[in-house]
Design a protein around this motif. Sequence first.
Motif, PDB file in Angstrom:
ATOM      1  N   ILE A 161       0.856  -1.198   0.000  1.00 50.35           N
ATOM      2  CA  ILE A 161       0.000   0.000   0.000  1.00 50.35           C
ATOM      3  C   ILE A 161       0.887   1.242   0.000  1.00 50.35           C
ATOM      4  CG2 ILE A 161      -1.678   1.364   1.313  1.00 50.35           C
ATOM      5  CD1 ILE A 161      -2.777  -1.308   2.421  1.00 50.35           C
ATOM      6  N   ALA A 162       1.877   1.267   0.886  1.00 46.87           N
ATOM      7  CA  ALA A 162       2.775   2.422   1.001  1.00 46.87           C
ATOM      8  C   ALA A 162       3.548   2.640  -0.302  1.00 46.87           C
ATOM      9  CB  ALA A 162       3.738   2.228   2.166  1.00 46.87           C
ATOM     10  N   GLU A 163       4.024   1.553  -0.900  1.00 44.40           N
ATOM     11  CA  GLU A 163       4.788   1.678  -2.147  1.00 44.40           C
ATOM     12  C   GLU A 163       3.900   2.119  -3.306  1.00 44.40           C
ATOM     13  OE1 GLU A 163       8.356   1.639  -4.318  1.00 44.40           O
ATOM     14  OE2 GLU A 163       8.070   1.420  -2.171  1.00 44.40           O
ATOM     15  N   THR A 164       2.627   1.742  -3.288  1.00 45.95           N
ATOM     16  CA  THR A 164       1.694   2.184  -4.330  1.00 45.95           C
ATOM     17  C   THR A 164       1.410   3.672  -4.172  1.00 45.95           C
ATOM     18  OG1 THR A 164       0.708  -0.022  -4.365  1.00 45.95           O
ATOM     19  CG2 THR A 164      -0.554   1.740  -5.404  1.00 45.95           C
ATOM     20  N   ILE A 165       1.307   4.137  -2.936  1.00 44.39           N
ATOM     21  CA  ILE A 165       1.079   5.569  -2.684  1.00 44.39           C
ATOM     22  C   ILE A 165       2.319   6.369  -3.068  1.00 44.39           C
ATOM     23  CG2 ILE A 165       0.681   7.301  -0.875  1.00 44.39           C
ATOM     24  CD1 ILE A 165      -1.014   5.140   0.575  1.00 44.39           C
ATOM     25  N   LEU A 166       3.488   5.904  -2.669  1.00 44.75           N
ATOM     26  CA  LEU A 166       4.751   6.607  -2.951  1.00 44.75           C
ATOM     27  C   LEU A 166       5.756   5.660  -3.610  1.00 44.75           C
ATOM     28  CD1 LEU A 166       5.106   8.619   0.360  1.00 44.75           C
ATOM     29  CD2 LEU A 166       4.643   9.545  -1.887  1.00 44.75           C
ATOM     30  N   PRO A 167       5.594   5.429  -4.934  1.00 52.83           N
ATOM     31  CA  PRO A 167       6.531   4.531  -5.613  1.00 52.83           C
ATOM     32  C   PRO A 167       7.882   5.207  -5.844  1.00 52.83           C
ATOM     33  CG  PRO A 167       4.990   5.463  -7.184  1.00 52.83           C
ATOM     34  CD  PRO A 167       4.574   5.964  -5.824  1.00 52.83           C
ATOM     35  N   LYS A 168       8.857   4.405  -6.166  1.00 52.08           N
ATOM     36  CA  LYS A 168      10.188   4.939  -6.457  1.00 52.08           C
ATOM     37  C   LYS A 168      10.153   5.661  -7.798  1.00 52.08           C
ATOM     38  CE  LYS A 168      14.967   3.756  -6.975  1.00 52.08           C
ATOM     39  NZ  LYS A 168      16.046   2.950  -6.503  1.00 52.08           N
ATOM     40  N   THR A 169      10.619   6.903  -7.798  1.00 52.56           N
ATOM     41  CA  THR A 169      10.766   7.691  -9.024  1.00 52.56           C
ATOM     42  C   THR A 169      12.188   8.245  -8.995  1.00 52.56           C
ATOM     43  OG1 THR A 169       9.792   9.602  -7.886  1.00 52.56           O
ATOM     44  CG2 THR A 169       8.297   8.261  -9.211  1.00 52.56           C
ATOM     45  N   LYS A 170      12.332   9.553  -9.154  1.00 55.24           N
ATOM     46  CA  LYS A 170      13.647  10.163  -8.955  1.00 55.24           C
ATOM     47  C   LYS A 170      14.010  10.153  -7.479  1.00 55.24           C
ATOM     48  CE  LYS A 170      13.271  13.219 -12.921  1.00 55.24           C
ATOM     49  NZ  LYS A 170      13.125  14.601 -13.388  1.00 55.24           N
ATOM     50  N   THR A 171      12.989  10.114  -6.644  1.00 54.78           N
ATOM     51  CA  THR A 171      13.198  10.012  -5.203  1.00 54.78           C
ATOM     52  C   THR A 171      12.987   8.559  -4.785  1.00 54.78           C
ATOM     53  OG1 THR A 171      10.884  10.509  -4.764  1.00 54.78           O
ATOM     54  CG2 THR A 171      12.415  12.366  -4.754  1.00 54.78           C
ATOM     55  N   PRO A 172      13.531   8.138  -3.665  1.00 54.12           N
ATOM     56  CA  PRO A 172      13.322   6.757  -3.205  1.00 54.12           C
ATOM     57  C   PRO A 172      11.845   6.491  -2.913  1.00 54.12           C
ATOM     58  CG  PRO A 172      14.992   7.890  -1.874  1.00 54.12           C
ATOM     59  CD  PRO A 172      14.389   8.906  -2.775  1.00 54.12           C
ATOM     60  N   GLY A 173      11.452   5.240  -3.066  1.00 56.39           N
ATOM     61  CA  GLY A 173      10.080   4.842  -2.768  1.00 56.39           C
ATOM     62  C   GLY A 173       9.888   4.585  -1.287  1.00 56.39           C
ATOM     63  N   ALA A 174       8.643   4.315  -0.920  1.00 53.77           N
ATOM     64  CA  ALA A 174       8.306   4.093   0.493  1.00 53.77           C
ATOM     65  C   ALA A 174       9.062   2.912   1.081  1.00 53.77           C
ATOM     66  CB  ALA A 174       6.806   3.879   0.625  1.00 53.77           C
ATOM     67  N   LYS A 175       9.173   1.817   0.339  1.00 54.60           N
ATOM     68  CA  LYS A 175       9.878   0.635   0.860  1.00 54.60           C
ATOM     69  C   LYS A 175      11.355   0.938   1.081  1.00 54.60           C
ATOM     70  CE  LYS A 175       7.247  -2.976  -1.429  1.00 54.60           C
ATOM     71  NZ  LYS A 175       7.403  -4.103  -2.349  1.00 54.60           N
ATOM     72  N   GLU A 176      11.959   1.623   0.128  1.00 54.01           N
ATOM     73  CA  GLU A 176      13.387   1.937   0.225  1.00 54.01           C
ATOM     74  C   GLU A 176      13.700   2.800   1.440  1.00 54.01           C
ATOM     75  OE1 GLU A 176      16.780   4.025  -2.574  1.00 54.01           O
ATOM     76  OE2 GLU A 176      14.941   3.310  -3.513  1.00 54.01           O
ATOM     77  N   LEU A 177      12.756   3.657   1.808  1.00 59.23           N
ATOM     78  CA  LEU A 177      12.955   4.551   2.954  1.00 59.23           C
ATOM     79  C   LEU A 177      12.541   3.928   4.284  1.00 59.23           C
ATOM     80  CD1 LEU A 177      11.737   7.891   1.389  1.00 59.23           C
ATOM     81  CD2 LEU A 177      14.078   7.274   1.962  1.00 59.23           C
ATOM     82  N   GLY A 178      12.012   2.708   4.257  1.00 62.78           N
ATOM     83  CA  GLY A 178      11.603   2.047   5.493  1.00 62.78           C
ATOM     84  C   GLY A 178      10.273   2.532   6.029  1.00 62.78           C
ATOM     85  N   VAL A 179       9.403   3.045   5.159  1.00 61.03           N
ATOM     86  CA  VAL A 179       8.100   3.540   5.606  1.00 61.03           C
ATOM     87  C   VAL A 179       7.234   2.415   6.178  1.00 61.03           C
ATOM     88  CG1 VAL A 179       5.952   4.648   4.834  1.00 61.03           C
ATOM     89  CG2 VAL A 179       8.149   5.571   4.111  1.00 61.03           C
ATOM     90  N   PRO A 180       7.217   1.193   5.589  1.00 60.92           N
ATOM     91  CA  PRO A 180       6.417   0.127   6.216  1.00 60.92           C
ATOM     92  C   PRO A 180       6.864  -0.183   7.649  1.00 60.92           C
ATOM     93  CG  PRO A 180       6.997  -0.474   3.973  1.00 60.92           C
ATOM     94  CD  PRO A 180       7.757   0.769   4.291  1.00 60.92           C
TER      95      PRO A 180
END
Length: 197
Positions: A54-73
Amino acid sequence: MNRREYIKNTALALGLGVSGVAFSEIFIACAKDAKLSWKPVFLSANQAATIAEIAETILPKTKTPGAKELGVPQFIDKMVNDTMDAAGKEKFTKDLEAFDEVCKDKYGKNFVELEPAKREAYLLELEKDNPRSGMNLWGINLEPDAPKPTFYKTVKSLTLFGFYTSESIGKNVLVYDPVPGEYIACMPLNGQNAWNE
């Protein structure tokens, strides 16, 4: 066939039958739990995997890191564990199960199993259908009669909170100006408006 061979063959067949059941049960058990690269504090592995998608769908990786990469889950899991009371945690997990059940009824699959386009469509539909939740400031409800935030809105707000308060986004994307900052008495202006208009 003599008795010794009969017992040996029977034991072998029984052993294969039992081990076959045991192996199939092991594979089923492995399929039940999602594989994560981190250990959830509160959520189960499957719940954490759903929150991560859900978090990665809301904030996917683009030029900025995605939610998973930043440890949002992981952030969401910790926030639910550390800031919600027992009733809030129970409601969160029940709402998460209901979220996945509605997804399964609509698409025939769990949210984690959906293709990215269908995940996005499902969340956009929830965004459109859910009413606006009430305004609050520092945990104080400013609109007591406004509808309570839905599960999706809660997860979305936690996702955005975790994303924008992460060190990487704070330092590399947002304007990072720690307070109190350096005092510059006569700061030169390069075409911008004065800071204290």
